[in-house]
Scaffold this active site. Sequence first.
Site, PDB file in Angstrom:
ATOM      1  N   ALA A 166       0.751  -1.140  -0.023  1.00 35.66           N
ATOM      2  CA  ALA A 166      -0.009  -0.012   0.006  1.00 35.66           C
ATOM      3  C   ALA A 166       0.826   1.243   0.076  1.00 35.66           C
ATOM      4  CB  ALA A 166      -0.914  -0.055   1.257  1.00 35.66           C
ATOM      5  N   GLU A 219      -1.385  -5.075   2.813  1.00 35.52           N
ATOM      6  CA  GLU A 219      -0.138  -4.127   3.316  1.00 35.52           C
ATOM      7  C   GLU A 219       0.447  -4.904   4.446  1.00 35.52           C
ATOM      8  OE1 GLU A 219       1.960  -1.421   2.523  1.00 35.52           O
ATOM      9  OE2 GLU A 219       2.742  -2.088   4.416  1.00 35.52           O
ATOM     10  N   HIS A 273      -8.618  34.651  -3.701  1.00 37.53           N
ATOM     11  CA  HIS A 273     -10.035  34.025  -3.130  1.00 37.53           C
ATOM     12  C   HIS A 273     -10.832  33.834  -4.519  1.00 37.53           C
ATOM     13  CE1 HIS A 273     -13.433  33.145  -0.584  1.00 37.53           C
ATOM     14  NE2 HIS A 273     -14.121  34.052  -1.394  1.00 37.53           N
ATOM     15  N   HIS A 300      11.896  14.130  -9.172  1.00 38.70           N
ATOM     16  CA  HIS A 300      12.417  15.498  -9.325  1.00 38.70           C
ATOM     17  C   HIS A 300      13.766  15.463  -8.331  1.00 38.70           C
ATOM     18  CE1 HIS A 300       8.800  14.511  -6.697  1.00 38.70           C
ATOM     19  NE2 HIS A 300       9.619  15.037  -5.737  1.00 38.70           N
TER      20      HIS A 300
HETATM   21  P1  FAD Z   1      15.650   5.712 -13.941  1.00 39.47           P
HETATM   22  O1  FAD Z   1      14.452   6.702 -14.600  1.00 39.47           O
HETATM   23  O2  FAD Z   1      15.234   4.271 -13.655  1.00 39.47           O
HETATM   24  O3  FAD Z   1      16.396   5.744 -15.372  1.00 39.47           O
HETATM   25  C1  FAD Z   1      17.595   4.658 -15.270  1.00 39.47           C
HETATM   26  C2  FAD Z   1      17.921   4.403 -16.720  1.00 39.47           C
HETATM   27  O4  FAD Z   1      19.097   3.723 -16.691  1.00 39.47           O
HETATM   28  C3  FAD Z   1      16.925   3.583 -17.531  1.00 39.47           C
HETATM   29  O5  FAD Z   1      16.435   3.966 -18.792  1.00 39.47           O
HETATM   30  C4  FAD Z   1      17.583   2.275 -17.799  1.00 39.47           C
HETATM   31  O6  FAD Z   1      17.268   1.643 -18.776  1.00 39.47           O
HETATM   32  C5  FAD Z   1      19.144   2.857 -17.806  1.00 39.47           C
HETATM   33  N1  FAD Z   1      20.019   1.863 -17.567  1.00 39.47           N
HETATM   34  C6  FAD Z   1      20.079   1.000 -16.296  1.00 39.47           C
HETATM   35  N2  FAD Z   1      21.279   0.271 -16.419  1.00 39.47           N
HETATM   36  C7  FAD Z   1      22.102   0.726 -17.414  1.00 39.47           C
HETATM   37  C8  FAD Z   1      23.095   0.049 -18.158  1.00 39.47           C
HETATM   38  N3  FAD Z   1      23.968  -0.830 -17.668  1.00 39.47           N
HETATM   39  N4  FAD Z   1      23.569   0.835 -19.407  1.00 39.47           N
HETATM   40  C9  FAD Z   1      22.602   1.589 -20.033  1.00 39.47           C
HETATM   41  N5  FAD Z   1      21.518   2.055 -19.458  1.00 39.47           N
HETATM   42  C10 FAD Z   1      21.293   1.740 -18.208  1.00 39.47           C
HETATM   43  N6  FAD Z   1       8.265   9.687  -9.183  1.00 39.47           N
HETATM   44  C11 FAD Z   1       7.999  10.731  -9.129  1.00 39.47           C
HETATM   45  O7  FAD Z   1       8.664  11.825  -8.605  1.00 39.47           O
HETATM   46  N7  FAD Z   1       6.533  11.088  -9.539  1.00 39.47           N
HETATM   47  C12 FAD Z   1       5.772  10.053  -9.970  1.00 39.47           C
HETATM   48  O8  FAD Z   1       4.615  10.584 -10.071  1.00 39.47           O
HETATM   49  C13 FAD Z   1       6.229   8.999 -10.115  1.00 39.47           C
HETATM   50  N8  FAD Z   1       5.490   7.818 -10.539  1.00 39.47           N
HETATM   51  C14 FAD Z   1       6.076   6.623 -10.830  1.00 39.47           C
HETATM   52  C15 FAD Z   1       5.225   5.738 -11.126  1.00 39.47           C
HETATM   53  C16 FAD Z   1       5.615   4.258 -11.455  1.00 39.47           C
HETATM   54  C17 FAD Z   1       4.896   3.154 -11.935  1.00 39.47           C
HETATM   55  C18 FAD Z   1       7.045   4.160 -11.004  1.00 39.47           C
HETATM   56  C19 FAD Z   1       7.651   2.625 -11.335  1.00 39.47           C
HETATM   57  C20 FAD Z   1       8.015   5.200 -10.719  1.00 39.47           C
HETATM   58  C21 FAD Z   1       7.337   6.400 -10.335  1.00 39.47           C
HETATM   59  N9  FAD Z   1       8.122   7.578 -10.080  1.00 39.47           N
HETATM   60  C22 FAD Z   1       7.672   8.610  -9.814  1.00 39.47           C
HETATM   61  C23 FAD Z   1       9.729   7.274  -9.811  1.00 39.47           C
HETATM   62  C24 FAD Z   1      10.504   7.456 -10.822  1.00 39.47           C
HETATM   63  O9  FAD Z   1      10.132   7.135 -12.047  1.00 39.47           O
HETATM   64  C25 FAD Z   1      11.947   7.439 -10.396  1.00 39.47           C
HETATM   65  O10 FAD Z   1      12.327   8.082  -9.077  1.00 39.47           O
HETATM   66  C26 FAD Z   1      13.004   8.199 -11.523  1.00 39.47           C
HETATM   67  O11 FAD Z   1      12.687   7.682 -12.772  1.00 39.47           O
HETATM   68  C27 FAD Z   1      14.255   7.939 -11.144  1.00 39.47           C
HETATM   69  O12 FAD Z   1      15.103   8.336 -12.182  1.00 39.47           O
HETATM   70  P2  FAD Z   1      16.578   8.035 -12.416  1.00 39.47           P
HETATM   71  O13 FAD Z   1      16.980   8.871 -13.652  1.00 39.47           O
HETATM   72  O14 FAD Z   1      17.348   7.840 -11.209  1.00 39.47           O
HETATM   73  O15 FAD Z   1      16.299   6.466 -12.965  1.00 39.47           O
HETATM   74  P1  NAD Z   2       6.820   1.969  -1.620  1.00 37.81           P
HETATM   75  O1  NAD Z   2       8.082   2.100  -0.834  1.00 37.81           O
HETATM   76  O2  NAD Z   2       6.157   3.401  -1.718  1.00 37.81           O
HETATM   77  O3  NAD Z   2       5.768   1.010  -1.003  1.00 37.81           O
HETATM   78  C1  NAD Z   2       5.821  -0.125  -0.874  1.00 37.81           C
HETATM   79  C2  NAD Z   2       4.840  -0.711   0.043  1.00 37.81           C
HETATM   80  O4  NAD Z   2       4.773  -2.246   0.249  1.00 37.81           O
HETATM   81  C3  NAD Z   2       5.093  -0.395   1.812  1.00 37.81           C
HETATM   82  O5  NAD Z   2       3.912  -0.033   2.048  1.00 37.81           O
HETATM   83  C4  NAD Z   2       5.466  -1.654   2.294  1.00 37.81           C
HETATM   84  O6  NAD Z   2       5.261  -1.690   3.641  1.00 37.81           O
HETATM   85  C5  NAD Z   2       4.898  -2.397   1.576  1.00 37.81           C
HETATM   86  N1  NAD Z   2       5.520  -3.740   1.493  1.00 37.81           N
HETATM   87  C6  NAD Z   2       6.806  -4.136   1.545  1.00 37.81           C
HETATM   88  N2  NAD Z   2       6.833  -5.406   1.586  1.00 37.81           N
HETATM   89  C7  NAD Z   2       5.780  -6.122   1.543  1.00 37.81           C
HETATM   90  C8  NAD Z   2       5.107  -7.439   1.743  1.00 37.81           C
HETATM   91  N3  NAD Z   2       6.186  -8.474   1.649  1.00 37.81           N
HETATM   92  N4  NAD Z   2       3.850  -7.624   1.800  1.00 37.81           N
HETATM   93  C9  NAD Z   2       3.000  -6.372   1.839  1.00 37.81           C
HETATM   94  N5  NAD Z   2       3.425  -5.267   1.758  1.00 37.81           N
HETATM   95  C10 NAD Z   2       4.824  -5.166   1.643  1.00 37.81           C
HETATM   96  O7  NAD Z   2       7.264   1.416  -2.917  1.00 37.81           O
HETATM   97  P2  NAD Z   2       6.316   1.239  -4.377  1.00 37.81           P
HETATM   98  O8  NAD Z   2       4.784   1.818  -4.440  1.00 37.81           O
HETATM   99  O9  NAD Z   2       6.611   0.070  -4.892  1.00 37.81           O
HETATM  100  O10 NAD Z   2       6.947   2.548  -5.141  1.00 37.81           O
HETATM  101  C11 NAD Z   2       8.436   2.378  -5.566  1.00 37.81           C
HETATM  102  C12 NAD Z   2       9.037   3.680  -5.664  1.00 37.81           C
HETATM  103  O11 NAD Z   2       8.369   4.506  -6.581  1.00 37.81           O
HETATM  104  C13 NAD Z   2       8.819   4.659  -4.547  1.00 37.81           C
HETATM  105  O12 NAD Z   2      10.022   4.853  -3.782  1.00 37.81           O
HETATM  106  C14 NAD Z   2       7.931   5.808  -4.700  1.00 37.81           C
HETATM  107  O13 NAD Z   2       8.604   6.973  -4.271  1.00 37.81           O
HETATM  108  C15 NAD Z   2       8.299   5.760  -6.222  1.00 37.81           C
HETATM  109  N6  NAD Z   2       6.978   5.961  -6.778  1.00 37.81           N
HETATM  110  C16 NAD Z   2       6.563   7.521  -6.728  1.00 37.81           C
HETATM  111  C17 NAD Z   2       5.488   7.967  -7.348  1.00 37.81           C
HETATM  112  C18 NAD Z   2       5.117   9.323  -6.995  1.00 37.81           C
HETATM  113  O14 NAD Z   2       5.909  10.172  -6.553  1.00 37.81           O
HETATM  114  N7  NAD Z   2       3.661   9.652  -7.225  1.00 37.81           N
HETATM  115  C19 NAD Z   2       4.611   7.120  -7.902  1.00 37.81           C
HETATM  116  C20 NAD Z   2       4.786   5.751  -8.074  1.00 37.81           C
HETATM  117  C21 NAD Z   2       6.088   5.444  -7.356  1.00 37.81           C
END
Ligand code: FAD
Ligand code: NAD
Length: 467
Positions: free
Chosen positions: A182, A204, A446, A323
């Site tokens: 969750a 969760e 407002h 970000h």
């Molecule tokens: P990444 O975006 O993971 O990029 C890493 C890149 O490195 C990838 O494209 C990969 O292909 C490449 N790479 C890895 N290893 C190699 C290699 N050996 N050679 C070449 N390329 C390689 N964050 C928010 O702030 N707001 C959100 O709304 C949000 N929503 C999310 C929703 C979902 C479903 C998920 C999964 C994540 C979300 N996140 C959100 C989290 C966010 O996507 C990540 O925190 C962010 O993308 C991290 O950026 P990064 O540049 O560190 O890595």
């Molecule tokens: P998360 O860390 O936000 O949540 C994982 C949840 O799974 C936690 O509540 C944890 O207690 C629970 N959990 C862990 N092990 C479990 C188990 N064995 N059984 C049941 N529950 C368990 O991770 P996420 O939702 O997978 O997201 C991954 C990352 O991507 C996060 O760090 C998040 O910041 C990022 N993300 C950000 C956004 C956003 O900024 N809007 C959106 C999507 C993802």
Amino acid sequence: MSAYDAVIIGGGPGGYVAAIRAAQLGLTVACVDKRPTLGGTCLNVGCIPSKALLQSSWLFDMAARQMGAHGIDVGTPGLDLGAMMQRKEKVVGDLTKGITQLFKKNGVTHVTGTATLKDANTVSVAKDDGSTEVLETRNVVLATGSESAHLPGLDVDERRVVTSTGALALERVPGHLVVVGAGVIGLELGSVWRRLGAQVTVVEYLDRILPTMDGEVSKTMQRTLKKQGLAFRTGQRVTGAEIGDDGVTLSLEPVKGGEGSTLEADTVLVAVGRRPNTDGLGLDAAGVATDERGFIPVDDHFRTGAAGVYAIGDVVGGQMLAHKAEDEGVAVAEILAGQHGHIDYDAIPSVVYTHPEAAGMGATEEDLKEQGADYVAGRFPMSANSRARAIGDTEGFVKILAHAGTDEVLGCHIVAPEAGDLISEVVLGREFRAASEDIARTCHAHPQLGEAVKEAALDALGRAIHA
Ligand code: FAD
Ligand code: NAD
């Protein structure tokens, strides 16, 4: 072959922003990503496709359940899931192409392939056509991001048992979607499929949802999402799964002990966090260490233990947010160019894009209690905000936590429509070390939802006007 000033491995929000900023500062830069499109997890399978589906599913929900209250009868809306998915793909495609354009504009060399460090100054890139390109560089920035963590006994096939990537591309609305975890992904994608008609149960491990957010936010969000039809099973551990052709049977046990139970699901979404991407990266060859959870530890200048090798974004841990990765990208590029990049990690907002949204920045009330801090909490309910009333969206509150002596804002937590935008002014305030008095004396238009932020600041001073 002349060496680059910096080779950046990973073209996600950390890597591509670092590349652009470094190029702006006059460095020669190459950015390597194994994906054919830039933008990393965020643009391809994360932030952007999830927000596209959250918007589409919200509009569907409005048409199906909410417009009647405004005197608008649209009948029963039909769902064309294929068209919804195509729209999402177009949004993603346009944005990833936009990064390619930005690379061209700024003179960043884009190399597609899998990068491996041969040593701290040599990056070998294996391309899809079987060839290898070797890049010599004075500095390397590791920005390889993260991938979904898996649960033992629950094998992901991206069909019956999916990660977020599979949950963003389901071909039909599941009858029963069970979400394990969750956290942010579980609640955002659980909301999408609930709005489109699935029964959704969120399991969760801990005793509350969104466990890293302020406790009052968790409580309000659980109550609100329950009203929207999401069911929660907190304090439960998944102990096994039987995957059949028609669905999955999950075995659960209460974490505190007691009788186990089973849950039948058409689809299971595993959303229990993400793990750093370092497999096959050649960290040993370059002398870069990882910690016990696989993250790359860095100092406050993003230096790994190896000279000239830096790391940023999800792969270094901390808040896994786009970000945060972007800001680290800017900071590391400025450091490489001899400037003074720096980040205040207490001023990084996190937002959950459900409806209402949940947003937090800085200390939670639980953090302050644990620290024994002398603080005051100012609160304002959205039900007392006139704009929230006018739009018919009154769930939630704004809470501002300030130091009892100095009045400095230490944290802010919001559940409200547009909470992610509302919190920006408090984040800006935090950058200037604002007091709640500063926010309370700032004129807010407002009728706006933001007046609730001003009123919460006034409440911290004991003088809210409208509550
Ligand atoms: P990444 O975006 O993971 O990029 C890493 C890149 O490195 C990838 O494209 C990969 O292909 C490449 N790479 C890895 N290893 C190699 C290699 N050996 N050679 C070449 N390329 C390689 N964050 C928010 O702030 N707001 C959100 O709304 C949000 N929503 C999310 C929703 C979902 C479903 C998920 C999964 C994540 C979300 N996140 C959100 C989290 C966010 O996507 C990540 O925190 C962010 O993308 C991290 O950026 P990064 O540049 O560190 O890595
Ligand atoms: P998360 O860390 O936000 O949540 C994982 C949840 O799974 C936690 O509540 C944890 O207690 C629970 N959990 C862990 N092990 C479990 C188990 N064995 N059984 C049941 N529950 C368990 O991770 P996420 O939702 O997978 O997201 C991954 C990352 O991507 C996060 O760090 C998040 O910041 C990022 N993300 C950000 C956004 C956003 O900024 N809007 C959106 C999507 C993802």
